[in-house]
Scaffold this motif. Structure first.
Motif, mmCIF file in Angstrom:
data_model
loop_
_atom_site.group_PDB
_atom_site.id
_atom_site.type_symbol
_atom_site.label_atom_id
_atom_site.label_comp_id
_atom_site.label_asym_id
_atom_site.label_seq_id
_atom_site.Cartn_x
_atom_site.Cartn_y
_atom_site.Cartn_z
ATOM 1 N N GLU A 139 13.848 1.549 -1.445
ATOM 2 C CA GLU A 139 12.678 2.052 -2.178
ATOM 3 C C GLU A 139 12.292 3.447 -1.697
ATOM 4 O O GLU A 139 12.063 4.358 -2.504
ATOM 5 C CB GLU A 139 11.507 1.093 -1.993
ATOM 6 N N TRP A 140 12.229 3.618 -0.396
ATOM 7 C CA TRP A 140 11.864 4.927 0.145
ATOM 8 C C TRP A 140 12.914 5.980 -0.203
ATOM 9 O O TRP A 140 12.582 7.123 -0.511
ATOM 10 C CB TRP A 140 11.700 4.830 1.666
ATOM 11 N N LEU A 141 14.179 5.573 -0.154
ATOM 12 C CA LEU A 141 15.256 6.502 -0.500
ATOM 13 C C LEU A 141 15.178 6.906 -1.968
ATOM 14 O O LEU A 141 15.460 8.057 -2.320
ATOM 15 C CB LEU A 141 16.607 5.852 -0.197
ATOM 16 N N ALA A 142 14.775 5.962 -2.821
ATOM 17 C CA ALA A 142 14.641 6.265 -4.251
ATOM 18 C C ALA A 142 13.627 7.376 -4.476
ATOM 19 O O ALA A 142 13.854 8.297 -5.273
ATOM 20 C CB ALA A 142 14.227 5.004 -5.012
ATOM 21 N N VAL A 143 12.521 7.309 -3.778
ATOM 22 C CA VAL A 143 11.490 8.338 -3.925
ATOM 23 C C VAL A 143 11.996 9.679 -3.398
ATOM 24 O O VAL A 143 11.739 10.735 -3.995
ATOM 25 C CB VAL A 143 10.203 7.916 -3.198
ATOM 26 N N CYS A 144 12.731 9.650 -2.297
ATOM 27 C CA CYS A 144 13.275 10.895 -1.738
ATOM 28 C C CYS A 144 14.264 11.544 -2.705
ATOM 29 O O CYS A 144 14.215 12.763 -2.937
ATOM 30 C CB CYS A 144 13.956 10.613 -0.400
ATOM 31 N N VAL A 145 15.162 10.738 -3.276
ATOM 32 C CA VAL A 145 16.148 11.273 -4.222
ATOM 33 C C VAL A 145 15.453 11.811 -5.464
ATOM 34 O O VAL A 145 15.803 12.875 -5.981
ATOM 35 C CB VAL A 145 17.177 10.187 -4.599
ATOM 36 N N MET A 180 9.595 5.645 -12.756
ATOM 37 C CA MET A 180 9.985 5.500 -11.355
ATOM 38 C C MET A 180 9.014 4.583 -10.622
ATOM 39 O O MET A 180 9.411 3.841 -9.713
ATOM 40 C CB MET A 180 10.020 6.869 -10.677
ATOM 41 N N GLY A 181 7.746 4.616 -11.031
ATOM 42 C CA GLY A 181 6.770 3.698 -10.450
ATOM 43 C C GLY A 181 7.148 2.250 -10.711
ATOM 44 O O GLY A 181 7.064 1.398 -9.818
ATOM 45 N N LEU A 182 7.571 1.968 -11.941
ATOM 46 C CA LEU A 182 8.046 0.620 -12.256
ATOM 47 C C LEU A 182 9.212 0.227 -11.357
ATOM 48 O O LEU A 182 9.288 -0.908 -10.865
ATOM 49 C CB LEU A 182 8.485 0.548 -13.723
ATOM 50 N N TYR A 183 10.102 1.174 -11.149
ATOM 51 C CA TYR A 183 11.303 0.897 -10.351
ATOM 52 C C TYR A 183 10.947 0.587 -8.897
ATOM 53 O O TYR A 183 11.438 -0.388 -8.321
ATOM 54 C CB TYR A 183 12.250 2.096 -10.442
ATOM 55 N N VAL A 184 10.069 1.386 -8.297
ATOM 56 C CA VAL A 184 9.735 1.165 -6.886
ATOM 57 C C VAL A 184 8.870 -0.084 -6.710
ATOM 58 O O VAL A 184 8.973 -0.780 -5.696
ATOM 59 C CB VAL A 184 9.043 2.406 -6.273
ATOM 60 N N VAL A 185 8.019 -0.391 -7.693
ATOM 61 C CA VAL A 185 7.245 -1.636 -7.618
ATOM 62 C C VAL A 185 8.185 -2.839 -7.681
ATOM 63 O O VAL A 185 8.016 -3.821 -6.942
ATOM 64 C CB VAL A 185 6.201 -1.699 -8.754
ATOM 65 N N PHE A 186 9.184 -2.746 -8.542
ATOM 66 C CA PHE A 186 10.165 -3.831 -8.638
ATOM 67 C C PHE A 186 10.934 -3.992 -7.327
ATOM 68 O O PHE A 186 11.151 -5.116 -6.857
ATOM 69 C CB PHE A 186 11.134 -3.545 -9.788
ATOM 70 N N ILE A 187 11.332 -2.877 -6.719
ATOM 71 C CA ILE A 187 12.065 -2.957 -5.450
ATOM 72 C C ILE A 187 11.176 -3.540 -4.356
ATOM 73 O O ILE A 187 11.621 -4.362 -3.545
ATOM 74 C CB ILE A 187 12.589 -1.565 -5.036
ATOM 75 N N CYS A 188 9.907 -3.127 -4.336
ATOM 76 C CA CYS A 188 8.972 -3.665 -3.345
ATOM 77 C C CYS A 188 8.803 -5.169 -3.529
ATOM 78 O O CYS A 188 8.791 -5.927 -2.549
ATOM 79 C CB CYS A 188 7.629 -2.953 -3.460
ATOM 80 N N TRP A 189 8.687 -5.598 -4.775
ATOM 81 C CA TRP A 189 8.568 -7.034 -5.057
ATOM 82 C C TRP A 189 9.810 -7.784 -4.587
ATOM 83 O O TRP A 189 9.706 -8.849 -3.970
ATOM 84 C CB TRP A 189 8.346 -7.231 -6.554
ATOM 85 N N CYS A 190 10.992 -7.216 -4.860
ATOM 86 C CA CYS A 190 12.242 -7.843 -4.404
ATOM 87 C C CYS A 190 12.294 -7.907 -2.878
ATOM 88 O O CYS A 190 12.778 -8.893 -2.303
ATOM 89 C CB CYS A 190 13.446 -7.070 -4.935
ATOM 90 N N ALA A 191 11.806 -6.849 -2.226
ATOM 91 C CA ALA A 191 11.832 -6.811 -0.762
ATOM 92 C C ALA A 191 10.971 -7.923 -0.166
ATOM 93 O O ALA A 191 11.400 -8.643 0.744
ATOM 94 C CB ALA A 191 11.352 -5.448 -0.271
ATOM 95 N N THR A 217 0.836 -1.211 0.000
ATOM 96 C CA THR A 217 0.000 0.000 0.000
ATOM 97 C C THR A 217 0.864 1.251 0.000
ATOM 98 O O THR A 217 0.552 2.237 -0.689
ATOM 99 C CB THR A 217 -0.927 0.001 1.230
ATOM 100 N N TRP A 218 1.942 1.219 0.749
ATOM 101 C CA TRP A 218 2.840 2.378 0.793
ATOM 102 C C TRP A 218 3.501 2.600 -0.568
ATOM 103 O O TRP A 218 3.708 3.741 -0.978
ATOM 104 C CB TRP A 218 3.890 2.183 1.877
ATOM 105 N N THR A 219 3.804 1.521 -1.263
ATOM 106 C CA THR A 219 4.360 1.643 -2.614
ATOM 107 C C THR A 219 3.358 2.318 -3.541
ATOM 108 O O THR A 219 3.723 3.186 -4.345
ATOM 109 C CB THR A 219 4.729 0.252 -3.168
#
Length: 392
Positions: free
Chosen positions: A382-388, A255-266, A227-229
């Motif tokens: 993932e969170w850091l990616a959004v901040c950057v 960037m959405g694709l990137y964070v979804v991928f990181i969330c999936w990996c997590a 949900t946070w993603t």
């Protein structure tokens, strides 16, 4: 005197033309023409891949051999300790090799210089230096290896940050390319198509993660991650569409694709046996799918390190167009020092993946980046990616 100067200039021009031909030539042509920086980067990538395979072999198949070595008999964690020690020692050897190359090539700006020749050639020396630096860590006491393991956490974090900035820089560069085209109207169709496809994949990915990793309401942590993603995707879109930013839909979609991928990996990194991780439980046995997934993950990590290493320009201060036009023909094609620095931190990163970011964490054969520590590293990344992205 003038004749000598003219001959020197002609030779320099011939060398520059030769390098330009190699640069614009095929992949095979770069190897056929011997020592050059374009060929060298593939060789360094191959060395890095071999180091990864050695570390994996040390973890999964060399425990019996390590147990016979007197230096490893005091390993308090049993076989798990032996596997971790083997990974860290191979990683340290790889790190030392690339760190030596980093120190010796840092600041190289011109081709045909002595440091350029050292980076692109002298392979006989390097084929001796690399195995020697790989063997040396196996002669060191465990206390030094454990200290390196702690330092490697920081080095791996630096690698993730560099990779993150590189990905964001590429996404922004791609967006600028589309916006700066003369035929912007024609490109707008492709931008909207790519953006729509990316958002669709994001939504499908989120739905699948809910189905696979949050099958019931008791999976609160996974529900929070997913949900946070989804919220972060909405946040990035809102920022990009703000009148003061006006970046369009493409960058937040990618960037959405990137964070979804990181969330999936997590979530995939959660330990096997968790009731909310059905996909991990289904792959508890070692089969061909598990092996293929491991090999793909290993190759993806090597490719990511390679692509990040040659992307030194995104870490330079912005230059105006006049400065860019004044770049000489004999400038190095990529930052040699930065290239080796990325591989040095990448050596720490692959060690963390193979031991699950935890020196006391047992890892099953044919697994990579599994454990709660790995999960939280991915989530924070993932969170850091959004901040950057928001600050860039």
């Amino acid at each position: 005197m003038e004749t000598g100067t003219s001959v020197s200039n002609n030779n320099q021009s011939i060398r520059n033309d030769s390098y330009e031909a190699i640069k614009n030539g095929s992949w095979f042509n770069q190897f056929r023409n011997g020592c050059n920086p374009w060929m060298a980067r593939y060789v360094y990538g191959l060395i890095f891949l071999i180091a990864n395979l050695l570390a994996w072999a040390a973890r999964d198949y060399a425990r019996g051999a390590l147990r016979k070595v007197t230096r490893f008999k005091n390993c308090k964690g049993g076989e798990n300790c032996l596997g971790t020690d083997g990974v860290l020692r191979v990683s340290l050897g790889c790190f030392l090799f690339y760190f030596v190359m980093f120190l010796s090539t840092l600041g190289t700006s011109k081709t045909h210089s002595s440091r350029d020749r050292w980076h692109s050639g002298w392979w006989f020396v390097k084929l001796i230096m690399w195995p020697a630096l790989t063997i040396i860590p196996f002669l060191l006491p465990s206390s030094i290896i454990h200290l390196y393991g702690e330092i490697a956490h920081f080095g791996a974090g630096v690698f993730l940050l560099i990779q993150l900035i590189s990905v964001i820089s590429f996404i922004q560069w791609l967006n600028e390319c589309y916006q700066s085209q003369k035929d912007a109207e024609r490109c707008r169709v492709y931008v909207m198509l790519l953006s729509t496809t990316s958002y669709t994949v994001c939504i499908v990915g989120v739905i699948l993660m809910y189905i696979w990793y949050a099958p019931d309401s008791s999976c609160l942590l996974n529900i929070f991650f997913i949900t946070w993603t989804l919220f972060l995707i909405q946040l990035m879109t809102s920022i990009a569409l703000h009148p003061k930013v006006n970046a369009g839909y493409l960058t937040p979609a990618l960037m959405g694709l990137y964070v979804v991928f990181i969330c999936w990996c997590a979530i995939r990194s959660e330990p096997v046996g968790e009731s909310c991780n059905r996909k991990a439980a289904a792959s508890n046995r070692t089969d061909w799918l598990t092996i293929i997934s491991f090999v793909v993950a290993l190759l993806a990590m090597v490719i990511a390190t390679f692509s990040t290493g040659i992307d030194s320009q995104c870490f330079q201060f912005k230059k105006d167009e006049n400065d860019q036009e004044e770049e000489a023909e004999d400038d190095v094609p990529y930052g040699y020092g930065f290239f080796h620095f990325v591989f040095a931190t990448g050596a720490m990163y692959f060690a963390m993946l193979l031991i699950g970011w935890n020196t006391h964490h047992p890892m099953k054969k044919w697994t990579i980046d599994v454990g709660w520590t790995s999960t939280w590293v991915r989530v924070v990344n993932e969170w850091l990616a959004v901040c950057v992205y928001s600050k860039s």
